[in-house]
Design an enzyme around this catalytic site. Structure first.
Site, PDB file in Angstrom:
ATOM      1  N   TYR A  13       0.826  -1.216   0.000  1.00  0.00           N
ATOM      2  CA  TYR A  13       0.000   0.000   0.000  1.00  0.00           C
ATOM      3  C   TYR A  13       0.859   1.265   0.000  1.00  0.00           C
ATOM      4  O   TYR A  13       0.404   2.317  -0.427  1.00  0.00           O
ATOM      5  CB  TYR A  13      -0.905   0.032   1.235  1.00  0.00           C
ATOM      6  CG  TYR A  13      -2.230  -0.666   1.062  1.00  0.00           C
ATOM      7  CD1 TYR A  13      -2.286  -2.019   0.757  1.00  0.00           C
ATOM      8  CD2 TYR A  13      -3.430   0.027   1.207  1.00  0.00           C
ATOM      9  CE1 TYR A  13      -3.501  -2.664   0.611  1.00  0.00           C
ATOM     10  CE2 TYR A  13      -4.646  -0.616   1.060  1.00  0.00           C
ATOM     11  CZ  TYR A  13      -4.676  -1.959   0.764  1.00  0.00           C
ATOM     12  OH  TYR A  13      -5.881  -2.579   0.619  1.00  0.00           O
TER      13      TYR A  13
ATOM     14  N   LYS B 189       3.332 -15.257   1.952  1.00  0.00           N
ATOM     15  CA  LYS B 189       3.659 -16.106   0.802  1.00  0.00           C
ATOM     16  C   LYS B 189       5.176 -16.294   0.798  1.00  0.00           C
ATOM     17  O   LYS B 189       5.868 -15.837  -0.119  1.00  0.00           O
ATOM     18  CB  LYS B 189       3.162 -15.456  -0.499  1.00  0.00           C
ATOM     19  CG  LYS B 189       1.660 -15.545  -0.693  1.00  0.00           C
ATOM     20  CD  LYS B 189       1.181 -16.915  -1.183  1.00  0.00           C
ATOM     21  CE  LYS B 189       1.584 -17.154  -2.629  1.00  0.00           C
ATOM     22  NZ  LYS B 189       1.213 -18.540  -3.056  1.00  0.00           N
TER      23      LYS B 189
ATOM     24  N   ASP C  98      -2.630 -18.068   0.431  1.00  0.00           N
ATOM     25  CA  ASP C  98      -3.642 -18.674  -0.455  1.00  0.00           C
ATOM     26  C   ASP C  98      -4.297 -19.871   0.230  1.00  0.00           C
ATOM     27  O   ASP C  98      -5.518 -20.035   0.196  1.00  0.00           O
ATOM     28  CB  ASP C  98      -3.035 -19.052  -1.816  1.00  0.00           C
ATOM     29  CG  ASP C  98      -1.802 -19.933  -1.717  1.00  0.00           C
ATOM     30  OD1 ASP C  98      -1.186 -20.028  -0.637  1.00  0.00           O
ATOM     31  OD2 ASP C  98      -1.436 -20.550  -2.741  1.00  0.00           O
TER      32      ASP C  98
ATOM     33  N   ASP D  39      -6.272  -7.201   3.773  1.00  0.00           N
ATOM     34  CA  ASP D  39      -7.421  -6.564   3.115  1.00  0.00           C
ATOM     35  C   ASP D  39      -8.332  -7.635   2.521  1.00  0.00           C
ATOM     36  O   ASP D  39      -9.547  -7.633   2.715  1.00  0.00           O
ATOM     37  CB  ASP D  39      -6.905  -5.621   2.020  1.00  0.00           C
ATOM     38  CG  ASP D  39      -8.039  -4.926   1.280  1.00  0.00           C
ATOM     39  OD1 ASP D  39      -8.985  -4.469   1.950  1.00  0.00           O
ATOM     40  OD2 ASP D  39      -7.979  -4.875   0.037  1.00  0.00           O
TER      41      ASP D  39
ATOM     42  N   ASP E 146     -12.095  -9.414   4.125  1.00  0.00           N
ATOM     43  CA  ASP E 146     -13.387  -9.405   3.427  1.00  0.00           C
ATOM     44  C   ASP E 146     -13.951 -10.811   3.357  1.00  0.00           C
ATOM     45  O   ASP E 146     -15.157 -11.033   3.517  1.00  0.00           O
ATOM     46  CB  ASP E 146     -13.250  -8.861   1.996  1.00  0.00           C
ATOM     47  CG  ASP E 146     -13.549  -7.372   1.916  1.00  0.00           C
ATOM     48  OD1 ASP E 146     -13.411  -6.689   2.947  1.00  0.00           O
ATOM     49  OD2 ASP E 146     -13.918  -6.898   0.820  1.00  0.00           O
TER      50      ASP E 146
HETATM   51  C1  IPM Z   1     -10.469  -1.539   3.695  1.00  0.00           C
HETATM   52  C2  IPM Z   1     -10.731  -0.898   2.360  1.00  0.00           C
HETATM   53  C3  IPM Z   1      -9.597   0.080   2.063  1.00  0.00           C
HETATM   54  C4  IPM Z   1      -8.325  -0.710   1.908  1.00  0.00           C
HETATM   55  C5  IPM Z   1      -9.832   0.997   0.850  1.00  0.00           C
HETATM   56  C6  IPM Z   1     -11.123   1.767   0.972  1.00  0.00           C
HETATM   57  C7  IPM Z   1      -8.676   1.936   0.651  1.00  0.00           C
HETATM   58  O1  IPM Z   1     -10.883  -1.864   1.378  1.00  0.00           O
HETATM   59  O2  IPM Z   1     -10.359  -0.813   4.690  1.00  0.00           O
HETATM   60  O3  IPM Z   1     -10.392  -2.773   3.739  1.00  0.00           O
HETATM   61  O4  IPM Z   1      -8.016  -1.239   0.838  1.00  0.00           O
HETATM   62  O5  IPM Z   1      -7.609  -0.808   2.900  1.00  0.00           O
HETATM   63 MG    MG Z   2     -10.881  -3.850   2.113  1.00  0.00          MG
END
Ligand code: IPM
Ligand code: MG
Length: 368
Positions: free
Chosen positions: A142, A192, A225, A249, A253
């Site tokens: 990032y 990884k 993975d 990230d 999710d």
């Molecule tokens: C998160 C989001 C952010 C990230 C975006 C909005 C920049 O996806 O907080 O997980 O990628 O960190």
């Molecule tokens: Mg995210």
């Protein structure tokens, strides 16, 4: 003693709607639990760009560094898709994370009993699920340099750099081990190392921190993975997962959806402790700005409210009041309160964002 200070940055999309319910809850704690915060509001993301031409004004950044905790809603929206990368709404959020040095991002994925049917996995795989992803938040791909789109011969090349120093890995590993000691005492570190040198170093440093200072915690390592696969195969094998910024990230999710809805998941981003022992901290729901439903009163405020519960616990040492708020949410879900994102196959009529707020406030009252 002065009241603790909170900076609320509701942001874009559904941010202001869900944060509206959080402010009602903050007020309730002031009136009923003698827990009063000095609350300020400011802009972040697209709304800040509209007003100031930047997704985070310097004055807002400065204030974020001074207050006891920041509560953030969400940033972004289609209106801002074509902006230059440097002023995109997300840059505001990334600047806050970086300049506040919030290196440890806690993303719990907990399955509420009442919602076990909403998961895309079979109920027995997720009932009682309680995992914590600790995502490194201020480094890695990032922020690594070099980055950019460059000319190379007769074409362009896009470059980002995965970069981790030993101290960056060390400090996030420590925060994962500390957390694990207060939970199931297990950490699984994901990288990884089979293809990335940064992964080899990650694994080495995590192991060293463990061996030197946390030998009582059970540590395992997994390729990221495989970790993604294990998360959907048998998620209850995990307690704390520690991983880098990009893998975190994605894996968070994935873990979030195990619980049935992204509208349920809070997060805490913590930095090093200040002189008073409080870490620099920002709390935000994991969901985004959801422009498709923004402004319609449909959004689920629970992730944002649970983020405030995390603030009570991690910034203000109010674990009991945090548990009170979490129990109130559990109760309204058990009673069948459902926003649109929680409408299962059996159907029914969803309640609105503010009706969910009403129900949670009523459950808080009943807890007294
Ligand atoms: C998160 C989001 C952010 C990230 C975006 C909005 C920049 O996806 O907080 O997980 O990628 O960190
Ligand atoms: Mg995210």
């Amino acid at each position: 003693m002065a009241n603790p200070t909170l900076l609320i940055l509701a942001g874009d999309g559904i941010g202001p709607e869900v944060m509206g319910q959080v402010t009602r809850i903050i007020d309730w704690f002031g009136v009923k639990r003698d827990l009063t915060f000095d609350v300020e509001h400011d802009l972040v993301g697209g709304c800040a760009y509209d007003k100031h031409g930047t997704p985070l004004h310097d004055d807002t950044m400065a204030r974020a560094l001074e207050v006891d905790a920041v509560l953030l809603g969400a940033v972004g929206g289609p209106k801002y898709d074509n902006l230059d990368f440097s002023v995109k709404p997300e840059r505001g959020l990334l600047r806050l994370r970086k300049e506040m040095d919030l290196f440890s991002n806690l993303r719990p994925a907990q399955c509420f009993d009442a919602l076990a049917d909403f998961s895309s996995l079979k109920k027995h795989l997720i009932a009682g699920l309680d995992i914590m992803i600790v995502r490194e938040l201020t480094s890695g791909v990032y922020f690594g340099e070099p980055r950019g789109i460059f000319e190379e011969g007769n074409e362009r090349v896009g470059i980002n750099t995965q970069r981790y120093t030993e101290s960056e890995i060390d400090r996030v590993a420590r925060s994962a081990f500390e957390l694990a000691r207060r939970r199931g005492n297990k950490v699984c570190s994901m990288e990884k190392a089979n293809v990335m040198e940064s992964g080899i170093l990650w694994r080495e440093v995590v192991q060293k921190v463990h061996d030197e200072d946390y030998p009582d915690v059970e540590l395992s390592h997994m390729y990221a993975d495989n970790g993604a696969m294990q998360l959907v195969r048998a998620p209850k094998q995990f307690d704390v997962i520690v991983t880098d910024n990009l893998f975190g990230d994605i894996l968070s999710d994935c873990a979030a959806m195990l619980t049935g809805s992204l509208g349920m998941l809070p997060s805490a981003s913590l930095g090093a402790p200040n002189a008073d022992g409080r870490p620099k901290a920002l709390y935000e729901p994991v969901h985004g700005s959801a422009p498709d439903i923004a402004g319609q009163g449909k959004a689920n405020p629970i992730a944002c409210i649970l983020s405030f519960a995390m603030a009570l616990r991690y910034s203000f040492d109010q674990g009991e009041e945090a548990a009170r708020l979490e129990a109130a949410i559990e109760k309204v879900l058990a009673d069948g309160a459902r926003t649109a994102d929680l409408m299962g196959e059996e159907g029914g009529t969803p309640i609105s964002t503010s009706e969910m707020g009403d129900a949670i406030l009523a459950a808080l009252e009943a807890s007294l």
